[in-house]
Design a protein around this motif. Structure first.
Motif, PDB file in Angstrom:
ATOM      1  N   GLU A 230       0.815  -1.217   0.000  1.00  0.00           N
ATOM      2  CA  GLU A 230       0.000   0.000   0.000  1.00  0.00           C
ATOM      3  C   GLU A 230       0.850   1.270   0.000  1.00  0.00           C
ATOM      4  N   GLY A 231       2.176   1.115   0.015  1.00  0.00           N
ATOM      5  CA  GLY A 231       3.059   2.267  -0.027  1.00  0.00           C
ATOM      6  C   GLY A 231       3.484   2.808   1.326  1.00  0.00           C
ATOM      7  N   ARG A 232       3.049   2.156   2.412  1.00  0.00           N
ATOM      8  CA  ARG A 232       3.444   2.605   3.756  1.00  0.00           C
ATOM      9  C   ARG A 232       4.850   2.129   4.064  1.00  0.00           C
ATOM     10  N   LEU A 233       5.622   2.978   4.724  1.00  0.00           N
ATOM     11  CA  LEU A 233       6.988   2.639   5.098  1.00  0.00           C
ATOM     12  C   LEU A 233       6.991   1.558   6.174  1.00  0.00           C
ATOM     13  N   ILE A 234       7.707   0.452   5.924  1.00  0.00           N
ATOM     14  CA  ILE A 234       7.876  -0.620   6.903  1.00  0.00           C
ATOM     15  C   ILE A 234       9.089  -0.332   7.766  1.00  0.00           C
ATOM     16  N   GLY A 235      10.173   0.091   7.122  1.00  0.00           N
ATOM     17  CA  GLY A 235      11.416   0.359   7.826  1.00  0.00           C
ATOM     18  C   GLY A 235      12.568   0.393   6.839  1.00  0.00           C
ATOM     19  N   ARG A 236      13.767   0.141   7.352  1.00  0.00           N
ATOM     20  CA  ARG A 236      14.969   0.145   6.519  1.00  0.00           C
ATOM     21  C   ARG A 236      15.608  -1.238   6.517  1.00  0.00           C
ATOM     22  N   VAL A 237      16.278  -1.577   5.423  1.00  0.00           N
ATOM     23  CA  VAL A 237      16.912  -2.889   5.286  1.00  0.00           C
ATOM     24  C   VAL A 237      18.094  -2.982   6.250  1.00  0.00           C
ATOM     25  N   ALA A 238      18.052  -4.012   7.113  1.00  0.00           N
ATOM     26  CA  ALA A 238      19.136  -4.256   8.068  1.00  0.00           C
ATOM     27  C   ALA A 238      19.990  -5.443   7.646  1.00  0.00           C
ATOM     28  N   ASP A 239      19.404  -6.394   6.915  1.00  0.00           N
ATOM     29  CA  ASP A 239      20.151  -7.578   6.510  1.00  0.00           C
ATOM     30  C   ASP A 239      19.498  -8.193   5.283  1.00  0.00           C
ATOM     31  N   ILE A 240      20.242  -9.030   4.609  1.00  0.00           N
ATOM     32  CA  ILE A 240      19.775  -9.692   3.391  1.00  0.00           C
ATOM     33  C   ILE A 240      19.908 -11.194   3.579  1.00  0.00           C
ATOM     34  N   GLU A 241      18.834 -11.932   3.343  1.00  0.00           N
ATOM     35  CA  GLU A 241      18.882 -13.393   3.395  1.00  0.00           C
ATOM     36  C   GLU A 241      19.078 -13.919   1.975  1.00  0.00           C
ATOM     37  N   THR A 242      19.989 -14.873   1.830  1.00  0.00           N
ATOM     38  CA  THR A 242      20.247 -15.458   0.514  1.00  0.00           C
ATOM     39  C   THR A 242      20.224 -16.976   0.606  1.00  0.00           C
ATOM     40  N   ARG A 243      20.141 -17.595  -0.557  1.00  0.00           N
ATOM     41  CA  ARG A 243      20.215 -19.046  -0.677  1.00  0.00           C
ATOM     42  C   ARG A 243      20.912 -19.357  -1.981  1.00  0.00           C
ATOM     43  N   ARG A 244      21.699 -20.406  -1.991  1.00  0.00           N
ATOM     44  CA  ARG A 244      22.424 -20.811  -3.191  1.00  0.00           C
ATOM     45  C   ARG A 244      21.471 -21.595  -4.101  1.00  0.00           C
ATOM     46  N   ASP A 245      21.407 -21.191  -5.386  1.00  0.00           N
ATOM     47  CA  ASP A 245      20.544 -21.900  -6.329  1.00  0.00           C
ATOM     48  C   ASP A 245      21.266 -23.118  -6.900  1.00  0.00           C
ATOM     49  N   GLU A 246      20.600 -23.837  -7.795  1.00  0.00           N
ATOM     50  CA  GLU A 246      21.165 -25.075  -8.343  1.00  0.00           C
ATOM     51  C   GLU A 246      22.418 -24.827  -9.178  1.00  0.00           C
ATOM     52  N   ALA A 247      22.610 -23.603  -9.671  1.00  0.00           N
ATOM     53  CA  ALA A 247      23.810 -23.257 -10.439  1.00  0.00           C
ATOM     54  C   ALA A 247      24.941 -22.768  -9.539  1.00  0.00           C
ATOM     55  N   GLY A 248      24.693 -22.723  -8.223  1.00  0.00           N
ATOM     56  CA  GLY A 248      25.730 -22.294  -7.291  1.00  0.00           C
ATOM     57  C   GLY A 248      25.801 -20.795  -7.060  1.00  0.00           C
ATOM     58  N   ARG A 249      24.831 -20.048  -7.580  1.00  0.00           N
ATOM     59  CA  ARG A 249      24.808 -18.598  -7.391  1.00  0.00           C
ATOM     60  C   ARG A 249      23.949 -18.237  -6.183  1.00  0.00           C
ATOM     61  N   GLU A 250      24.382 -17.215  -5.460  1.00  0.00           N
ATOM     62  CA  GLU A 250      23.593 -16.731  -4.333  1.00  0.00           C
ATOM     63  C   GLU A 250      22.425 -15.915  -4.853  1.00  0.00           C
ATOM     64  N   ARG A 251      21.240 -16.198  -4.340  1.00  0.00           N
ATOM     65  CA  ARG A 251      20.022 -15.485  -4.723  1.00  0.00           C
ATOM     66  C   ARG A 251      19.378 -14.905  -3.476  1.00  0.00           C
ATOM     67  N   VAL A 252      18.886 -13.687  -3.575  1.00  0.00           N
ATOM     68  CA  VAL A 252      18.202 -13.061  -2.448  1.00  0.00           C
ATOM     69  C   VAL A 252      16.856 -13.735  -2.256  1.00  0.00           C
ATOM     70  N   THR A 253      16.560 -14.136  -1.012  1.00  0.00           N
ATOM     71  CA  THR A 253      15.268 -14.746  -0.709  1.00  0.00           C
ATOM     72  C   THR A 253      14.382 -13.826   0.112  1.00  0.00           C
ATOM     73  N   ALA A 254      14.991 -12.973   0.944  1.00  0.00           N
ATOM     74  CA  ALA A 254      14.211 -12.067   1.794  1.00  0.00           C
ATOM     75  C   ALA A 254      15.110 -10.965   2.321  1.00  0.00           C
ATOM     76  N   LEU A 255      14.469  -9.917   2.805  1.00  0.00           N
ATOM     77  CA  LEU A 255      15.181  -8.835   3.474  1.00  0.00           C
ATOM     78  C   LEU A 255      14.715  -8.773   4.924  1.00  0.00           C
ATOM     79  N   VAL A 256      15.631  -8.486   5.814  1.00  0.00           N
ATOM     80  CA  VAL A 256      15.293  -8.254   7.212  1.00  0.00           C
ATOM     81  C   VAL A 256      15.207  -6.743   7.359  1.00  0.00           C
TER      82      VAL A 256
END
Length: 93
Positions: A22-48
């Motif tokens: 809805e466009g309301r501010l939640i906050g600021r990014v403090a951390d980034i969660e990643t996971r390695r895909d089948e090709a071995g590359r890190e992919r962002v899954t979520a933001l904290v």
């Protein structure tokens, strides 16, 4: 990660404001969660995202983080109270 997302460096994401659908501010990014895909590359899954004044949280924002009892209690009471985990497809930077 959706194919239409540009490549970003972590430094370009950390500290940026995040809004809900809805466009309301939640906050600021403090951390980034990643996971390695089948090709071995890190992919962002979520933001904290934190609504508080805390920037980088030294890893204690994660529930699985271990450490001295006093730091764990501080993290539980202070650092984690305003945290939100936002899945990457839902992120609006």
């Amino acid at each position: 990660m959706p194919a239409d997302r540009p490549r970003l460096r972590a430094g370009a994401i950390l500290g940026r404001p995040v809004h809900d659908r809805e466009g309301r501010l939640i906050g600021r990014v403090a951390d980034i969660e990643t996971r390695r895909d089948e090709a071995g590359r890190e992919r962002v899954t979520a933001l904290v995202v934190t609504a508080g004044r805390w920037g980088r949280l030294l890893g204690y924002e994660r529930r699985e983080a271990g450490g001295p009892w006093l730091l764990e209690q501080l993290a539980r009471v202070v650092l984690r109270r305003h945290l939100t985990r936002v899945p990457w497809p839902d992120v609006r930077l």
